[in-house]
Design a protein around this motif. Structure first.
Motif, short mmCIF file in Angstrom:
data_model
loop_
_atom_site.label_atom_id
_atom_site.label_comp_id
_atom_site.label_asym_id
_atom_site.label_seq_id
_atom_site.Cartn_x
_atom_site.Cartn_y
_atom_site.Cartn_z
N ALA A 255 0.38 -1.18 0.36
CA ALA A 255 -0.35 0.20 -0.10
C ALA A 255 0.86 0.97 0.21
O ALA A 255 0.64 2.13 -0.82
CB ALA A 255 -1.33 -0.06 1.37
N ARG A 256 2.01 1.39 0.60
CA ARG A 256 2.76 2.32 0.50
C ARG A 256 3.52 2.78 -0.89
O ARG A 256 3.80 3.92 -0.76
CB ARG A 256 4.24 2.03 2.15
CG ARG A 256 4.46 3.77 2.30
CD ARG A 256 6.21 3.07 2.68
NE ARG A 256 7.10 2.17 1.65
CZ ARG A 256 7.35 2.57 0.75
NH1 ARG A 256 7.29 4.21 0.36
NH2 ARG A 256 7.71 1.90 0.14
N SER A 257 3.98 1.81 -0.84
CA SER A 257 4.27 2.17 -2.56
C SER A 257 3.68 2.59 -3.66
O SER A 257 4.37 3.28 -4.46
CB SER A 257 4.61 0.54 -2.89
OG SER A 257 3.75 0.11 -3.12
N ILE A 270 -7.46 -2.07 3.05
CA ILE A 270 -7.18 -3.01 4.24
C ILE A 270 -7.49 -2.99 5.70
O ILE A 270 -7.42 -1.66 6.99
CB ILE A 270 -5.30 -3.55 3.91
CG1 ILE A 270 -5.13 -2.79 2.41
CG2 ILE A 270 -5.09 -3.89 4.90
CD1 ILE A 270 -3.48 -2.42 2.15
N ALA A 271 -8.00 -4.64 6.31
CA ALA A 271 -8.11 -4.37 7.89
C ALA A 271 -7.66 -5.23 8.23
O ALA A 271 -7.13 -6.26 7.69
CB ALA A 271 -10.15 -4.45 7.32
N LEU A 283 -5.86 -9.90 8.16
CA LEU A 283 -5.99 -9.27 7.69
C LEU A 283 -6.67 -9.37 6.37
O LEU A 283 -6.70 -10.08 5.88
CB LEU A 283 -4.56 -8.02 7.73
CG LEU A 283 -3.88 -7.62 8.13
CD1 LEU A 283 -3.26 -8.57 8.98
CD2 LEU A 283 -3.47 -6.44 7.94
N PHE A 284 -8.09 -8.46 5.93
CA PHE A 284 -8.45 -9.32 4.90
C PHE A 284 -8.15 -7.46 3.98
O PHE A 284 -8.09 -6.16 4.46
CB PHE A 284 -10.39 -9.01 4.85
CG PHE A 284 -10.92 -8.55 5.42
CD1 PHE A 284 -12.10 -7.09 4.30
CD2 PHE A 284 -11.73 -8.05 6.81
CE1 PHE A 284 -12.84 -5.92 4.60
CE2 PHE A 284 -11.97 -7.21 7.07
CZ PHE A 284 -12.71 -6.39 6.58
N ALA A 285 -8.46 -7.36 2.84
CA ALA A 285 -7.57 -6.60 2.14
C ALA A 285 -8.47 -6.38 0.33
O ALA A 285 -9.12 -7.50 -0.19
CB ALA A 285 -6.74 -6.29 1.99
N ALA A 378 -9.22 -0.26 10.16
CA ALA A 378 -9.02 -0.56 8.15
C ALA A 378 -8.25 1.15 8.22
O ALA A 378 -8.69 2.11 8.57
CB ALA A 378 -10.67 -0.62 8.15
N ILE A 379 -8.21 1.18 6.25
CA ILE A 379 -7.50 1.89 6.45
C ILE A 379 -7.85 2.15 4.46
O ILE A 379 -7.41 0.45 4.66
CB ILE A 379 -6.09 2.34 6.15
CG1 ILE A 379 -4.89 1.16 5.78
CG2 ILE A 379 -4.96 2.56 7.73
CD1 ILE A 379 -3.39 1.64 5.04
#
Length: 550
Positions: A255-257, A270-271, A283-285, A378-379
């Motif tokens: 995600a950061r990328s 993403i949670a 984690l689920f995404a 989540a984010i």
């Protein structure tokens, strides 16, 4: 009608000495409202069935009566009566607002907008007009059938106007911006009792304010939006994954990328969650890509290579994104009447070590107390280019350009079983938020949060920012001088609760993780060593992909 005059103020002083009972209020409205309006008392057997119930039972408002008006004039009469008798009130569309500030309404009047439920689409003009009670679920089908799309939110049961007035974010925002950017006009009853049309040419001062802080000035009974022709023939890739908790670092690094290079058609969610059948913490995404399937798969190939223990990648009609993505969690997420302590925070950078700490913290919470195993953190990340192309001073929404080309936010929903767990649930949520604050990248000392994600303790500076508040307060004095609309993340918020003690919303907590970690449910210190129970897996695959990425 404008009741903010000296004669009505005098009447208010004379009348408010006598408290009104529910039956008295009901009797008045049954005589003075239109024939198709209805009135319900909480003591009546059909009250829960006939009135719009709240999604969140935590810090909920209490009512002596619920009224379903049928016309704008009905709403004017209800607000006037409430003002003259010093009775607080809330307008209810979807009933989804979860800020604890709504709990400041005690023995109030619910103005249930359920009769304002129309949806009208003009295919030629590319516009849609909706009533104040319309949910996202009510517009997706008609829009799809008309060959149009809209930047809906993430849950189908949310009222479209409630979401919009705070800004309105969602996976199609990368293509079309915020929901307020699609808004063309509204019809509303203000805090002075006036029924007005608000747009760029009618009351342009208020037009600025309602787009980002709209619930501070009145009740919106209808709104007209721009809608858009299909992108990718109305189809989008929805990719759902479940990962073991030990894989969290690579997932967050992925995600950061995308910082600074998020495709407009791409969104990330993403949670952190818990399920015993999946081995506990996992984690689920979900990844949405509004384009050809092969292009979408190319974007998420590193995660496919990472080896999720469950996945579902499919092309779906855009109208089904809210209900079908995330393994269909919408059906569960929309269940009303449960207890939720919800916390949000703007993130201006993705700090992977902080997210790792959050995974470990949630794992400790899940392990220690089964009552909180319905909680998730989540984010969500939506491409910012279109949103940031609108100048910051165009609307009251304050976080449009706060992040250069990147705008994630975090949301923690601490679900719990009954009201006796409220204080502990708030402790869990506040501690999780504190983990993120030191590395959020905020440029001020305020707890900055998208107002619709606010817990309620962040305060006006956190919801609206110092640069927006002077102009907003001027509008408040003009359109709601008696502060009638002050029970949801209000400009003049003075929220406090003995059941939800909180830090000042004016000063951001900057303590380190060692201090933040002192939040275990049994009051023992959770050390950083304890928070490291979930190890990090090698970064080899991800590092290799990042070297090859554009």
């Amino acid at each position: 009608m404008n009741f903010a005059s000296s004669i009505f103020l005098l009447q208010s002083i004379l009348v408010t000495a006598f408290a009104q009972t529910g039956p008295e209020v009901a009797s008045y409205f049954r005589k003075h409202l239109s024939n198709t309006s209805t009135v319900y008392l909480p003591s009546e057997s059909n009250y829960s069935f006939e009135t719009t119930q709240r999604w969140n039972a935590f810090s909920a408002p209490t009512y002596i009566i619920s009224v379903k008006p049928s016309t704008d004039v009905d709403i004017q009469k209800i607000i006037e009566y409430a003002f003259l008798h010093n009775i607080s009130f809330l307008g209810t569309g979807g009933g989804h607002a979860y800020s604890v500030t709504v709990g400041t309404v005690k023995n109030g009047i619910e103005i249930d907008l359920d009769n304002f439920n129309t949806v009208s689409i003009d295919q030629t003009a590319n516009t849609m007009t909706v009533g104040g009670a319309v949910h996202f679920a009510n517009i997706t089908g008609p829009l799809y059938d008309a060959g149009k799309e809209f930047q809906v939110g993430s849950c189908s049961c949310v009222g479209i106007l409630g979401a919009t007035l705070g800004g309105g974010v969602g996976p199609y925002g990368g293509l079309h911006g915020l929901q307020i950017d699609a808004l063309k006009s509204v019809r509303m009853v203000t805090g002075t009792g006036s029924l007005i049309e608000v747009s760029s040419t009618s009351h342009p001062d208020l037009w600025w304010g309602i787009r980002g802080a709209g619930f501070n000035f009145g009740i919106v009974t209808s709104a007209t939006y721009q809608v858009y022709n299909f992108t990718n023939n109305g189809q989008a890739m929805s990719a759902d994954f479940r990962f073991h908790a030990i894989q969290n670092a690579s997932l967050y690094e992925f995600a950061r990328s995308f910082t600074g290079r998020m495709p407009d058609a791409f969104s990330i969610d993403i949670a952190i969650a818990y399920d015993e059948s999946f081995g506990g913490t996992y984690l689920f995404a979900n990844f949405i890509y509004v384009g050809p399937l092969d292009e979408g798969i190319a974007l998420i190939q590193p995660l496919i290579d990472l080896g999720p223990f469950d996945q579902n990648i499919t092309m779906i009609p855009w109208k089904d994104i809210e209900t079908s993505s995330k393994f269909g969690i919408d059906a569960v997420a929309c269940i009303k009447g449960k207890f939720h302590s919800v916390w949000g925070l703007n993130l201006y950078q993705i700090d992977v070590p902080t997210l790792i700490a959050a995974v470990n913290y949630m794992d400790v919470i899940y392990t220690q107390n089964a009552d909180f195993r319905f909680a998730f953190l989540a984010i969500d990340m939506y491409a910012p280019r279109v949103t940031e192309s609108i100048p910051d001073d165009r609307t009251a929404y304050p976080y449009r350009s706060a992040v250069a080309r990147f705008r994630p936010s975090s949301l923690l929903d601490v679900g719990f079983s009954n009201s006796s767990r409220a204080t502990v649930a708030s402790h869990v949520g506040r501690t999780a938020r504190n983990i993120f604050i030191p590395t959020s990248g905020a440029s001020t000392s305020n707890i900055e949060v998208y107002v619709n994600y606010g817990h309620g303790d962040e305060g006006p500076l956190g919801w609206y920012t110092e640069r927006k508040l002077p102009r907003l307060n001027e509008l408040k004095n003009r359109y709601d001088p008696n502060k009638l609309f002050s029970h949801y993340n209000a400009l003049e918020s003075g929220y406090s609760s003995s059941n939800d003690k909180h830090q000042s919303g004016q000063v951001r907590n900057t303590v380190g993780l060692e201090t933040v970690a002192a939040a275990s449910l049994n009051t023992d210190l959770i050390t950083i060593a304890a928070l490291s129970r979930i190890a990090l897996e090698p970064f080899a695959k991800l590092d290799e992909w990042l070297r090859e990425a554009v």
